[in-house]
Design an enzyme around this catalytic site. Structure first.
Site, short mmCIF file in Angstrom:
data_model
loop_
_atom_site.label_atom_id
_atom_site.label_comp_id
_atom_site.label_asym_id
_atom_site.label_seq_id
_atom_site.Cartn_x
_atom_site.Cartn_y
_atom_site.Cartn_z
N TYR A 67 -11.76 5.89 -3.52
CA TYR A 67 -10.62 4.97 -3.45
C TYR A 67 -9.34 5.75 -3.15
O TYR A 67 -8.98 6.67 -3.89
CB TYR A 67 -10.51 4.25 -4.79
CG TYR A 67 -9.72 2.99 -4.83
CD1 TYR A 67 -10.02 1.92 -3.99
CD2 TYR A 67 -8.68 2.83 -5.74
CE1 TYR A 67 -9.31 0.74 -4.05
CE2 TYR A 67 -7.96 1.65 -5.81
CZ TYR A 67 -8.27 0.60 -4.96
OH TYR A 67 -7.56 -0.57 -5.04
N HIS A 70 -7.88 2.80 6.40
CA HIS A 70 -7.17 3.99 5.93
C HIS A 70 -7.51 5.14 6.85
O HIS A 70 -8.52 5.14 7.54
CB HIS A 70 -7.51 4.30 4.47
CG HIS A 70 -6.70 3.51 3.50
ND1 HIS A 70 -5.53 3.96 2.95
CD2 HIS A 70 -6.87 2.26 3.01
CE1 HIS A 70 -5.02 3.03 2.15
NE2 HIS A 70 -5.82 1.99 2.17
N ASP A 118 0.84 -1.20 0.00
CA ASP A 118 0.00 0.00 0.00
C ASP A 118 0.88 1.25 0.00
O ASP A 118 0.56 2.26 -0.64
CB ASP A 118 -0.94 0.00 1.21
CG ASP A 118 -2.26 0.71 0.93
OD1 ASP A 118 -2.24 1.77 0.30
OD2 ASP A 118 -3.31 0.19 1.35
N HIS A 151 1.78 3.31 -3.19
CA HIS A 151 0.95 4.39 -3.74
C HIS A 151 1.49 5.77 -3.34
O HIS A 151 1.41 6.73 -4.10
CB HIS A 151 -0.49 4.28 -3.22
CG HIS A 151 -1.25 3.12 -3.76
ND1 HIS A 151 -1.53 2.95 -5.10
CD2 HIS A 151 -1.81 2.04 -3.14
CE1 HIS A 151 -2.22 1.84 -5.28
NE2 HIS A 151 -2.41 1.27 -4.10
#
EC number: 4.1.3.39
Length: 337
Positions: free
Chosen positions: A288, A199, A15, A18
């Site tokens: 997202y 998140h 992750d 990103h």
């Protein structure tokens, strides 16, 4: 909460991709993986941010291949299992076999929260390889707890032994998390584990992970310094400190994680991973999280506000895989100015 040990699943090297547009060097991967292993996390996920074979025009090209990154991590890890991510339609079972040969022993097969049926082949093949096989229901805020539970049941039926509630948009609060875990627990077999992937877009990554554990969640995703899409994931060192305060068993070295977060990971950030105007908009609009950097690029190119693009994407209920629509939305907004 009983005295069970929590399974700590680090996602800094997947992750976290990103946050720096998938540009980790192999040396970065070795250093971070070794630090995590020394701190005794249970698994270390390694891949392009969008999973195996995510390196592409749509998602962004990686500095290295998935296999190079996985091999680099596997070379230095002695305790933790190497995990990877596969999105059916991006990665194939052939890619999964290659990842296994490179050293991956855990795979999380990820689909949109209403599309578990596309994961059957990949989950079954992962089980045949002998991998620890996890179902990963992304954007879990976009369907009801009851529907999410039905999708989880499908993944369990295909062979997944753990199912994740995945708050890809960082859009859920503690009640949302509790409702989804209760729905999953009501239908899954007692031996099927559950996991939380939070998140931090509403600053609730740690709180939501704690709520999940209170509902019986077994595995917790987190990353050093929160390194991840949007405002990042639940920061690993913060979650561990909070878990310690609660008397929960986690088996990791808090101070080693704190050092790794500040000494190894934060210096790599070319854009701070934090709650700010743009990342808060992600969580508020339920978008997202990995859309962030793409939206900022489009905003700069077309003279727009990234927040306006993100809010419009939320209104249109765009999901992972629709990154190409970001430019379409930007052009619409520019033309309607």
């Amino acid at each position: 909460m009983n005295d069970k040990k929590l399974y700590i699943s680090d996602v800094t090297l997947r992750d976290g991709m990103h946050a720096i547009r998938h540009q980790y060097s192999l040396e970065n991967v070795r250093q971070v993986a070794k630090a995590l292993d020394d701190a005794r996390v249970d698994s270390i996920e390694v891949a392009h941010g969008d999973g195996l074979q995510g390196s592409s025009f749509n998602y962004g090209f990686g500095a290295h291949s998935d296999l190079e990154w996985i091999e680099a991590a596997a070379d230095v890890v002695k305790h933790a299992k190497i995990a990877t991510l596969l999105l059916p339609g991006i990665g194939t079972i052939h890619d999964l076999k290659n990842a296994w040969q490179a050293g991956a022993r855990v795979v999380r097969v990820a689909t949109h929260c209403t599309e578990a049926d596309v994961s059957a082949q990949h989950i079954q093949y992962a089980r045949e390889l002998g991998m620890d096989t996890v179902g990963f229901l992304m954007m879990s805020h976009m369907t009801t707890p009851e529907n999410l539970a039905k999708q989880a049941k499908l993944m369990e039926g295909y062979g997944a032994t753990c199912i994740y509630v995945v708050d890809s948009g960082g859009a859920m609060n503690m009640s949302d998390i509790r409702d989804r875990f209760r729905a999953l627990k009501a239908v899954l077999k007692p031996e099927t584990q559950t996991g939380i992937h939070a998140h931090h877009n509403l600053s609730l990554g740690v709180a939501n992970s704690i709520a999940a554990v209170e509902e019986g969640c077994d595995r917790i995703d987190a990353s050093l310094a929160g390194m991840g899409a949007g405002a990042g994931n639940a920061p690993l060192e913060v979650f561990i400190a909070a878990a310690d305060k609660l008397g929960w068993q986690h088996g990791t070295d808090l101070y080693a994680l704190m050092d790794a977060a500040d000494d190894l990971v934060r210096p790599l950030q070319d854009r701070p991973v934090r709650v700010d105007r743009e990342t808060l908009a992600l969580g508020y609009a339920g978008v997202y999280s990995s859309f962030l950097r793409h939206c900022e690029t489009a905003a700069a190119r077309y003279g727009l506000s990234a927040v306006d693009i993100l809010v419009e994407l939320g209104k249109r209920r765009m999901v992972g895989g629709q990154e190409d629509m970001i430019v379409d939305v930007a052009l619409d907004l520019r033309n309607n100015k």
